[in-house]
Design an enzyme around this catalytic site. Structure first.
Site, PDB file in Angstrom:
ATOM      1  N   THR A   1      -4.075   5.426   4.644  1.00 25.52           N
ATOM      2  CA  THR A   1      -2.106   5.154   4.095  1.00 25.52           C
ATOM      3  C   THR A   1      -1.857   5.759   4.037  1.00 25.52           C
ATOM      4  OG1 THR A   1      -3.136   3.056   3.255  1.00 25.52           O
ATOM      5  CG2 THR A   1      -1.061   3.727   2.465  1.00 25.52           C
TER       6      THR A   1
ATOM      7  N   ASP B   1      -8.817   0.681   6.695  1.00 26.33           N
ATOM      8  CA  ASP B   1      -8.701   1.798   6.750  1.00 26.33           C
ATOM      9  C   ASP B   1     -10.104   2.184   8.155  1.00 26.33           C
ATOM     10  OD1 ASP B   1      -7.061   2.513   4.643  1.00 26.33           O
ATOM     11  OD2 ASP B   1      -7.777   4.695   3.683  1.00 26.33           O
TER      12      ASP B   1
ATOM     13  N   LEU C   1       0.882  -1.659  -0.058  1.00 31.87           N
ATOM     14  CA  LEU C   1      -0.105  -0.149  -0.053  1.00 31.87           C
ATOM     15  C   LEU C   1       0.595   1.252   0.230  1.00 31.87           C
ATOM     16  CD1 LEU C   1      -2.734  -0.903   2.159  1.00 31.87           C
ATOM     17  CD2 LEU C   1      -3.047  -1.123  -0.275  1.00 31.87           C
ATOM     18  N   GLY C   2       2.135   1.248   0.118  1.00 31.63           N
ATOM     19  CA  GLY C   2       2.739   2.439   0.593  1.00 31.63           C
ATOM     20  C   GLY C   2       3.858   2.144   1.473  1.00 31.63           C
TER      21      GLY C   2
ATOM     22  N   HIS D   1       4.938   7.062  10.104  1.00 29.02           N
ATOM     23  CA  HIS D   1       6.278   7.313   9.972  1.00 29.02           C
ATOM     24  C   HIS D   1       7.199   8.381  10.045  1.00 29.02           C
ATOM     25  CE1 HIS D   1       5.819   2.902  10.524  1.00 29.02           C
ATOM     26  NE2 HIS D   1       5.279   3.452   9.228  1.00 29.02           N
TER      27      HIS D   1
ATOM     28  N   THR E   1       0.911   4.051  24.496  1.00 26.53           N
ATOM     29  CA  THR E   1       0.890   3.049  23.958  1.00 26.53           C
ATOM     30  C   THR E   1       0.531   1.638  23.840  1.00 26.53           C
ATOM     31  OG1 THR E   1       2.432   2.972  22.449  1.00 26.53           O
ATOM     32  CG2 THR E   1       0.763   4.303  21.469  1.00 26.53           C
TER      33      THR E   1
ATOM     34  N   ASP F   1       7.706   0.967  20.189  1.00 27.84           N
ATOM     35  CA  ASP F   1       7.083   2.493  19.569  1.00 27.84           C
ATOM     36  C   ASP F   1       7.775   3.240  20.340  1.00 27.84           C
ATOM     37  OD1 ASP F   1       5.446   2.685  21.027  1.00 27.84           O
ATOM     38  OD2 ASP F   1       3.776   3.128  20.025  1.00 27.84           O
TER      39      ASP F   1
ATOM     40  N   HIS G   1      -0.324   7.019   7.639  1.00 29.41           N
ATOM     41  CA  HIS G   1       0.258   6.286   8.603  1.00 29.41           C
ATOM     42  C   HIS G   1       1.797   6.615   8.496  1.00 29.41           C
ATOM     43  CE1 HIS G   1       0.937   2.093   9.208  1.00 29.41           C
ATOM     44  NE2 HIS G   1       1.415   2.040   8.720  1.00 29.41           N
ATOM     45  N   GLU G   2       2.013   6.523   6.565  1.00 28.30           N
ATOM     46  CA  GLU G   2       2.598   7.155   5.867  1.00 28.30           C
ATOM     47  C   GLU G   2       3.503   8.493   6.433  1.00 28.30           C
ATOM     48  OE1 GLU G   2       4.533   4.748   5.282  1.00 28.30           O
ATOM     49  OE2 GLU G   2       2.933   3.005   4.923  1.00 28.30           O
TER      50      GLU G   2
END
Length: 402
Positions: A225, A292, A188-189, A232, A256, A251, A228-229
């Site tokens: 997506t 999603d 996805l990425g 990062h 979390t 993480d 999410h990316e």
């Protein structure tokens, strides 16, 4: 493929059946192949740890507005996504990173108090690297039938992709078809963590997982997506710590829960692993692998980590100013009213504090005042201009502290 053979259909094998991200794989490749990258990443993490451990004040007050350029790589008509699809992605990002997305209300009560407003917004660039007007979108026809995370070929014109705009001024996003990892699996990425080569810095997204209209395809059709990316890109890790199912990874975010590997699809709450009951895994977090529709929040701890990235390795990008359109009151953290000035850790022991820290502290107090005034709607135009200019000075001073 010749133009007359183009189709609007998405190839059956280009969309993975569940979320797959190659960011960790890319990070490992850079650690092996790019001299100095390991040292840079280590320093970024050490600095982030110091800032978070000492509860240092967030250096960027207000909201950071990040200019985005979307490089559209297309071999088929479907891959040449519309401006509307691109704008829909920007809208999703602005809602997700400001915690104004309506589906955040689906967060279980156990985790609702953790929801954080990242105070980051995105806009398509209106000026290109040469100073000319732009709509923030580039379009490149390519003969490549696939792109791979292992080669980053989507990021270079010489390999059928498109060259990045200066990474210290723009968030580069590439969209394309048939994105693959090293093993040839559909993706996805993927993103590049802070500290990597400027020529490859940014985020890559499969066109059918980009935005919330057009070719965006369920179950990855809500624009998450990219959320999410970009997480990062702002130095967030996967929620389970990328240790497989070992319950030993991290993480590097305190709020979390530990998790025994990624969650997929649309899990039912609670999903307990790693003895993290009763709430279980924070699978509705943007940094897990769920569909999603099942992800809709960052935590306050993740926000602190992203802000540390904006104060450090991403300090050159974006402009700060009043947030405007503030999220619901429960997500707004008021500045301290105890008279204490913000403390910025310069990496030295208390007895060896750099004198420059005093200047940074005082300027930080001024910026905190502007931030408070903006939150209350009483920031005048003159002070808003000063806030923006002083924020830039503040970032430069912090960079000198190391």
């Amino acid at each position: 493929m010749p133009p007359e053979e183009r189709t609007k259909e998405t190839p059956q094998n280009e969309m993975p059946t569940r979320r797959v991200c190659a960011t960790d794989e890319v990070n490992e490749r850079l650690l092996r192949t790019v001299p100095g990258y390991a040292d840079v990443r280590s320093e970024i993490e050490n600095r982030t740890s110091r800032v978070l451990a000492f509860g240092a004040a967030v250096l960027r007050t207000g909201c950071t507005r990040i200019p985005v350029v979307v490089h559209v790589l297309h071999r088929t008509a479907a891959e040449d996504i519309s401006d509307d699809q691109i704008r829909s992605q920007i809208e999703v990002l602005n809602a997700d990173f400001r915690a104004t997305n309506p589906d955040r209300s689906s967060t279980p009560p156990d985790f609702a108090p953790l929801i954080g407003d990242a105070r980051v917004t995105f806009e398509l660039a209106d000026v290109d690297p040469h100073g000319d007007p732009t709509n923030g979108i580039t379009r490149t026809s390519t003969s490549n039938s696939s792109f791979t995370s292992d080669t980053d070929n989507v990021k270079f014109a010489s390999t059928g992709g498109a060259d990045a705009w200066p990474a210290d001024r723009y968030l580069n996003i590439w969209t394309c078809g048939n994105l693959r990892d090293t093993a040839g699996r559909a993706l996805l990425g993927y993103a590049q963590f802070p500290g990597g080569p400027a020529a490859t810095d940014g985020v890559v997204i499969l066109h059918s997982a980009f935005g919330a209209t057009g070719t965006a395809t369920a179950p990855f059709n809500l624009g998450r997506t990219a959320t999410h990316e970009i997480g990062h890109w702002l130095n967030l890790r996967h929620i389970w710590g990328d240790d497989g199912t070992g319950c030993t990874g991290s993480d590097f975010v305190a709020d979390t829960p530990n998790a025994g590997g990624p969650n997929f699809g649309t899990p039912t709450f609670p999903h307990v692993s790693c003895e993290n009951g009763p709430g279980g895994d924070l699978f509705m977090n943007y940094m897990d692998y769920v569909d999603d529709v099942a992800m809709f929040m960052f935590t306050r701890g993740q926000v602190d980590r992203m802000q540390a990235a904006l104060d450090g390795p991403r300090s050159s990008i974006g402009v700060t100013g009043p947030c405007g359109g503030n999220p619901p009151e429960e997500f707004v953290e008021e500045p301290p009213d105890d008279g204490a000035v913000p403390f910025v850790l310069g990496g030295r022991a208390a007895a060896e504090i750099d004198p420059l820290i005093v200047v940074v502290q005082q300027l930080g107090a001024v910026l905190a005042g502007y931030s408070s005034a903006a939150a209350e709607g009483r920031l005048e135009a003159r002070d808003a201009a000063r806030w923006q200019q002083l924020s830039a000075v503040y970032t430069q001073l912090v960079a000198l502290l190391g």
